[in-house]
Design a protein around this motif. Structure first.
Motif, PDB file in Angstrom:
ATOM      1  N   VAL A  34     -54.850  26.773  30.408  1.00  0.00           N
ATOM      2  CA  VAL A  34     -55.663  28.167  30.189  1.00  0.00           C
ATOM      3  C   VAL A  34     -57.227  28.070  29.792  1.00  0.00           C
ATOM      4  O   VAL A  34     -57.925  28.838  30.170  1.00  0.00           O
ATOM      5  N   GLU A  35     -57.454  26.984  29.281  1.00  0.00           N
ATOM      6  CA  GLU A  35     -58.806  26.653  29.235  1.00  0.00           C
ATOM      7  C   GLU A  35     -59.713  26.583  30.620  1.00  0.00           C
ATOM      8  O   GLU A  35     -60.714  27.114  30.900  1.00  0.00           O
ATOM      9  N   ASP A  36     -58.898  25.756  31.370  1.00  0.00           N
ATOM     10  CA  ASP A  36     -59.421  25.842  32.882  1.00  0.00           C
ATOM     11  C   ASP A  36     -59.485  27.273  33.453  1.00  0.00           C
ATOM     12  O   ASP A  36     -60.379  27.613  34.151  1.00  0.00           O
ATOM     13  N   ILE A  37     -58.487  28.003  33.059  1.00  0.00           N
ATOM     14  CA  ILE A  37     -58.677  29.265  33.872  1.00  0.00           C
ATOM     15  C   ILE A  37     -59.635  29.975  33.229  1.00  0.00           C
ATOM     16  O   ILE A  37     -60.269  31.059  34.085  1.00  0.00           O
ATOM     17  N   LEU A  38     -59.847  30.120  32.132  1.00  0.00           N
ATOM     18  CA  LEU A  38     -60.820  31.116  31.214  1.00  0.00           C
ATOM     19  C   LEU A  38     -62.087  30.703  31.681  1.00  0.00           C
ATOM     20  O   LEU A  38     -63.013  31.511  31.778  1.00  0.00           O
ATOM     21  N   GLU A  39     -62.359  29.430  32.122  1.00  0.00           N
ATOM     22  CA  GLU A  39     -63.631  28.859  32.254  1.00  0.00           C
ATOM     23  C   GLU A  39     -64.092  28.950  33.630  1.00  0.00           C
ATOM     24  O   GLU A  39     -65.164  29.224  33.947  1.00  0.00           O
ATOM     25  N   ARG A  40     -63.241  28.668  34.424  1.00  0.00           N
ATOM     26  CA  ARG A  40     -63.483  28.484  35.978  1.00  0.00           C
ATOM     27  C   ARG A  40     -62.605  29.358  36.934  1.00  0.00           C
ATOM     28  O   ARG A  40     -62.637  29.201  38.220  1.00  0.00           O
ATOM     29  N   GLY A  41     -61.739  30.090  36.401  1.00  0.00           N
ATOM     30  CA  GLY A  41     -60.582  30.903  37.179  1.00  0.00           C
ATOM     31  C   GLY A  41     -61.259  31.924  37.826  1.00  0.00           C
ATOM     32  O   GLY A  41     -62.484  32.357  37.469  1.00  0.00           O
ATOM     33  N   THR A  42     -60.538  32.492  38.789  1.00  0.00           N
ATOM     34  CA  THR A  42     -61.150  33.736  39.580  1.00  0.00           C
ATOM     35  C   THR A  42     -60.416  34.872  38.927  1.00  0.00           C
ATOM     36  O   THR A  42     -59.629  34.825  37.904  1.00  0.00           O
ATOM     37  N   VAL A  43     -60.951  36.139  39.420  1.00  0.00           N
ATOM     38  CA  VAL A  43     -60.448  37.362  38.834  1.00  0.00           C
ATOM     39  C   VAL A  43     -58.667  37.553  38.960  1.00  0.00           C
ATOM     40  O   VAL A  43     -58.133  37.852  37.932  1.00  0.00           O
ATOM     41  N   GLU A  44     -58.512  36.928  40.143  1.00  0.00           N
ATOM     42  CA  GLU A  44     -57.097  36.853  40.283  1.00  0.00           C
ATOM     43  C   GLU A  44     -56.115  35.915  39.443  1.00  0.00           C
ATOM     44  O   GLU A  44     -55.309  36.292  38.863  1.00  0.00           O
ATOM     45  N   ASP A  45     -56.954  34.933  38.895  1.00  0.00           N
ATOM     46  CA  ASP A  45     -56.352  34.009  38.140  1.00  0.00           C
ATOM     47  C   ASP A  45     -56.404  34.583  36.665  1.00  0.00           C
ATOM     48  O   ASP A  45     -55.312  34.468  35.774  1.00  0.00           O
ATOM     49  N   TRP A  46     -57.252  35.458  36.522  1.00  0.00           N
ATOM     50  CA  TRP A  46     -57.194  36.058  34.952  1.00  0.00           C
ATOM     51  C   TRP A  46     -56.297  37.301  35.011  1.00  0.00           C
ATOM     52  O   TRP A  46     -55.485  37.185  34.053  1.00  0.00           O
ATOM     53  N   ARG A  47     -56.256  37.875  36.199  1.00  0.00           N
ATOM     54  CA  ARG A  47     -54.946  38.913  36.176  1.00  0.00           C
ATOM     55  C   ARG A  47     -53.766  38.405  35.986  1.00  0.00           C
ATOM     56  O   ARG A  47     -52.840  38.928  35.176  1.00  0.00           O
ATOM     57  N   GLU A  48     -53.342  37.211  36.654  1.00  0.00           N
ATOM     58  CA  GLU A  48     -52.036  36.538  36.321  1.00  0.00           C
ATOM     59  C   GLU A  48     -51.881  36.254  34.781  1.00  0.00           C
ATOM     60  O   GLU A  48     -50.671  36.444  34.354  1.00  0.00           O
ATOM     61  N   LEU A  49     -52.782  35.515  34.436  1.00  0.00           N
ATOM     62  CA  LEU A  49     -52.889  35.138  32.916  1.00  0.00           C
ATOM     63  C   LEU A  49     -52.542  36.306  32.013  1.00  0.00           C
ATOM     64  O   LEU A  49     -51.852  36.318  31.059  1.00  0.00           O
ATOM     65  N   ALA A  50     -53.473  37.519  32.333  1.00  0.00           N
ATOM     66  CA  ALA A  50     -53.341  38.621  31.440  1.00  0.00           C
ATOM     67  C   ALA A  50     -51.745  39.279  31.442  1.00  0.00           C
ATOM     68  O   ALA A  50     -51.304  39.618  30.602  1.00  0.00           O
ATOM     69  N   ALA A  51     -51.052  39.286  32.737  1.00  0.00           N
ATOM     70  CA  ALA A  51     -49.870  39.752  32.718  1.00  0.00           C
ATOM     71  C   ALA A  51     -48.915  39.002  32.236  1.00  0.00           C
ATOM     72  O   ALA A  51     -48.116  39.742  31.457  1.00  0.00           O
ATOM     73  N   LYS A  52     -49.122  37.764  32.153  1.00  0.00           N
ATOM     74  CA  LYS A  52     -48.041  36.865  31.273  1.00  0.00           C
ATOM     75  C   LYS A  52     -48.264  37.112  29.744  1.00  0.00           C
ATOM     76  O   LYS A  52     -47.290  37.347  29.089  1.00  0.00           O
ATOM     77  N   VAL A  53     -49.362  37.373  29.530  1.00  0.00           N
ATOM     78  CA  VAL A  53     -49.840  37.583  27.814  1.00  0.00           C
ATOM     79  C   VAL A  53     -49.299  39.087  27.634  1.00  0.00           C
ATOM     80  O   VAL A  53     -48.705  39.280  26.482  1.00  0.00           O
ATOM     81  N   ARG A  54     -49.449  40.050  28.454  1.00  0.00           N
ATOM     82  CA  ARG A  54     -49.066  41.244  28.338  1.00  0.00           C
ATOM     83  C   ARG A  54     -47.352  41.356  28.213  1.00  0.00           C
ATOM     84  O   ARG A  54     -46.820  42.062  27.295  1.00  0.00           O
ATOM     85  N   LEU A  55     -46.797  40.783  28.982  1.00  0.00           N
ATOM     86  CA  LEU A  55     -45.288  40.712  29.081  1.00  0.00           C
ATOM     87  C   LEU A  55     -44.799  39.791  27.766  1.00  0.00           C
ATOM     88  O   LEU A  55     -43.772  40.512  27.344  1.00  0.00           O
ATOM     89  N   ASP A  56     -45.390  38.907  27.176  1.00  0.00           N
ATOM     90  CA  ASP A  56     -44.949  38.228  26.065  1.00  0.00           C
ATOM     91  C   ASP A  56     -46.044  37.904  25.185  1.00  0.00           C
ATOM     92  O   ASP A  56     -46.485  36.643  25.169  1.00  0.00           O
ATOM     93  N   PRO A  57     -46.581  38.773  24.348  1.00  0.00           N
ATOM     94  CA  PRO A  57     -47.762  38.647  23.477  1.00  0.00           C
ATOM     95  C   PRO A  57     -47.704  37.300  22.378  1.00  0.00           C
ATOM     96  O   PRO A  57     -48.715  36.887  21.917  1.00  0.00           O
TER      97      PRO A  57
END
Length: 86
Positions: free
Chosen positions: A17-40
């Motif tokens: 998650v640190e790697d995604i937040l620091e170096r990820g693309t917008v698509e990576d962020w979207r995928e992570l956000a979807a997972k968080v939204r599904l199960d906060p």
């Protein structure tokens, strides 16, 4: 995007998650956000919570902290939870 800390069968590790937040693309962020939204309160959300608590990325820390708070508030209100009901 391939992330250096991605370990098969252990998605959403704090390092990933640190790697995604620091170096990820917008698509990576979207995928992570979807997972968080599904199960906060799930593994991805807890990893985001830990990552932003221990890092100070300009803008990113605030955005993800507030996003997580909103997802959890929506989740709690949709279940009918309220402060003081334990």
């Amino acid at each position: 995007m391939w992330h250096r800390h991605l370990v098969p069968d252990t998605d959403e590790s704090i390092a990933e998650v640190e790697d995604i937040l620091e170096r990820g693309t917008v698509e990576d962020w979207r995928e992570l956000a979807a997972k968080v939204r599904l199960d906060p309160w799930g593994r991805a959300a807890r990893s985001v919570e830990t990552a932003v608590a221990h890092n100070d990325w300009y803008g990113t820390t605030t955005i993800w902290s507030r996003f997580l708070q909103r997802c959890r508030a929506v989740s709690s209100s949709s279940r009918g939870d309220s402060v003081g009901n334990a």
